[in-house]
Write a protein that holds these residues in place. Structure first.
Motif, mmCIF file in Angstrom:
data_model
loop_
_atom_site.group_PDB
_atom_site.id
_atom_site.type_symbol
_atom_site.label_atom_id
_atom_site.label_comp_id
_atom_site.label_asym_id
_atom_site.label_seq_id
_atom_site.Cartn_x
_atom_site.Cartn_y
_atom_site.Cartn_z
ATOM 1 N N LEU A 34 -11.575 7.429 47.533
ATOM 2 C CA LEU A 34 -10.785 6.419 48.225
ATOM 3 C C LEU A 34 -10.102 7.077 49.414
ATOM 4 N N ALA A 35 -10.404 6.615 50.607
ATOM 5 C CA ALA A 35 -9.809 7.175 51.825
ATOM 6 C C ALA A 35 -8.928 6.116 52.478
ATOM 7 N N ASN A 36 -7.731 6.526 52.886
ATOM 8 C CA ASN A 36 -6.788 5.621 53.544
ATOM 9 C C ASN A 36 -6.657 6.041 55.003
ATOM 10 N N TYR A 37 -7.218 5.236 55.895
ATOM 11 C CA TYR A 37 -7.125 5.501 57.322
ATOM 12 C C TYR A 37 -5.897 4.845 57.938
ATOM 13 N N GLY A 38 -5.110 4.164 57.130
ATOM 14 C CA GLY A 38 -3.932 3.457 57.616
ATOM 15 C C GLY A 38 -2.708 4.343 57.747
ATOM 16 N N GLN A 39 -1.584 3.702 58.081
ATOM 17 C CA GLN A 39 -0.321 4.399 58.313
ATOM 18 C C GLN A 39 0.677 4.230 57.157
ATOM 19 N N ALA A 40 0.270 3.522 56.089
ATOM 20 C CA ALA A 40 1.164 3.286 54.947
ATOM 21 C C ALA A 40 0.406 3.529 53.648
ATOM 22 N N PRO A 41 1.113 3.901 52.584
ATOM 23 C CA PRO A 41 0.450 4.081 51.291
ATOM 24 C C PRO A 41 -0.159 2.755 50.822
ATOM 25 N N VAL A 42 -1.269 2.854 50.088
ATOM 26 C CA VAL A 42 -1.937 1.668 49.568
ATOM 27 C C VAL A 42 -2.233 1.881 48.088
ATOM 28 N N GLU A 43 -1.989 0.842 47.288
ATOM 29 C CA GLU A 43 -2.293 0.866 45.860
ATOM 30 C C GLU A 43 -3.680 0.274 45.650
ATOM 31 N N VAL A 44 -4.532 1.002 44.927
ATOM 32 C CA VAL A 44 -5.869 0.522 44.578
ATOM 33 C C VAL A 44 -5.957 0.505 43.055
ATOM 34 N N ILE A 45 -6.448 -0.603 42.516
ATOM 35 C CA ILE A 45 -6.609 -0.727 41.066
ATOM 36 C C ILE A 45 -8.095 -0.839 40.762
ATOM 37 N N THR A 46 -8.588 0.084 39.934
ATOM 38 C CA THR A 46 -9.993 0.084 39.555
ATOM 39 C C THR A 46 -10.175 -0.644 38.227
ATOM 40 N N GLN A 47 -11.352 -1.223 38.040
ATOM 41 C CA GLN A 47 -11.661 -1.920 36.783
ATOM 42 C C GLN A 47 -11.771 -0.928 35.625
ATOM 43 N N SER A 48 -12.367 0.228 35.892
ATOM 44 C CA SER A 48 -12.579 1.254 34.867
ATOM 45 C C SER A 48 -11.657 2.438 35.116
ATOM 46 N N SER A 49 -11.521 3.261 34.114
ATOM 47 C CA SER A 49 -10.671 4.444 34.222
ATOM 48 C C SER A 49 -11.397 5.575 34.939
ATOM 49 N N TYR A 50 -10.625 6.325 35.718
ATOM 50 C CA TYR A 50 -11.110 7.510 36.407
ATOM 51 C C TYR A 50 -10.093 8.616 36.202
ATOM 52 N N VAL A 51 -10.513 9.844 36.494
ATOM 53 C CA VAL A 51 -9.636 11.014 36.428
ATOM 54 C C VAL A 51 -9.544 11.585 37.839
ATOM 55 N N SER A 52 -8.333 11.788 38.325
ATOM 56 C CA SER A 52 -8.153 12.366 39.650
ATOM 57 C C SER A 52 -8.449 13.855 39.602
ATOM 58 N N LEU A 53 -9.254 14.338 40.540
ATOM 59 C CA LEU A 53 -9.554 15.773 40.565
ATOM 60 C C LEU A 53 -8.352 16.588 40.999
ATOM 61 N N SER A 54 -7.335 15.955 41.589
ATOM 62 C CA SER A 54 -6.130 16.684 41.991
ATOM 63 C C SER A 54 -5.070 16.688 40.892
ATOM 64 N N ASN A 55 -5.350 16.060 39.764
ATOM 65 C CA ASN A 55 -4.396 16.005 38.667
ATOM 66 C C ASN A 55 -4.875 16.931 37.551
ATOM 67 N N ALA A 56 -4.167 18.013 37.347
ATOM 68 C CA ALA A 56 -4.596 19.051 36.398
ATOM 69 C C ALA A 56 -4.577 18.590 34.944
ATOM 70 N N ASP A 57 -3.792 17.534 34.609
ATOM 71 C CA ASP A 57 -3.700 17.133 33.206
ATOM 72 C C ASP A 57 -4.904 16.315 32.738
#
Length: 81
Positions: A34-57
């Motif tokens: 998910l890439a945000n080219y905008g100037q403000a944070p954006v919330e994205v909700i996925t139908q299925s679960s994913y694991v962030s590669l930047s989250n060590a837990d």
């Protein structure tokens, strides 16, 4: 490996906000970027679960905040592959 840009899709609960670009990459695992080219944070909700590669837990989630001018790399969880 293969990748495709995604717009309106059943991967997401609703339409993607303006400035958000989503791509799916497949190799031995499946990734959603998910890439945000905008100037403000954006919330994205996925139908299925994913694991962030930047989250060590390794916690699975469906709610993602994509900061401005950044991207989130998510790996499909074992429950949705």
């Amino acid at each position: 490996w293969a990748w495709v840009e995604v717009s309106d899709s059943d991967l997401f609960v609703g339409p993607l906000a303006q400035g958000i670009v989503a791509s799916v990459f497949a190799n031995r695992e499946i990734y959603l970027v998910l890439a945000n080219y905008g100037q403000a944070p954006v919330e994205v909700i996925t139908q299925s679960s994913y694991v962030s590669l930047s989250n060590a837990d390794g916690k699975e989630d469906t709610h993602w905040t994509v900061q401005p001018r950044s991207l989130n790399i998510l790996q499909a969880s074992e429950t949705n592959t």
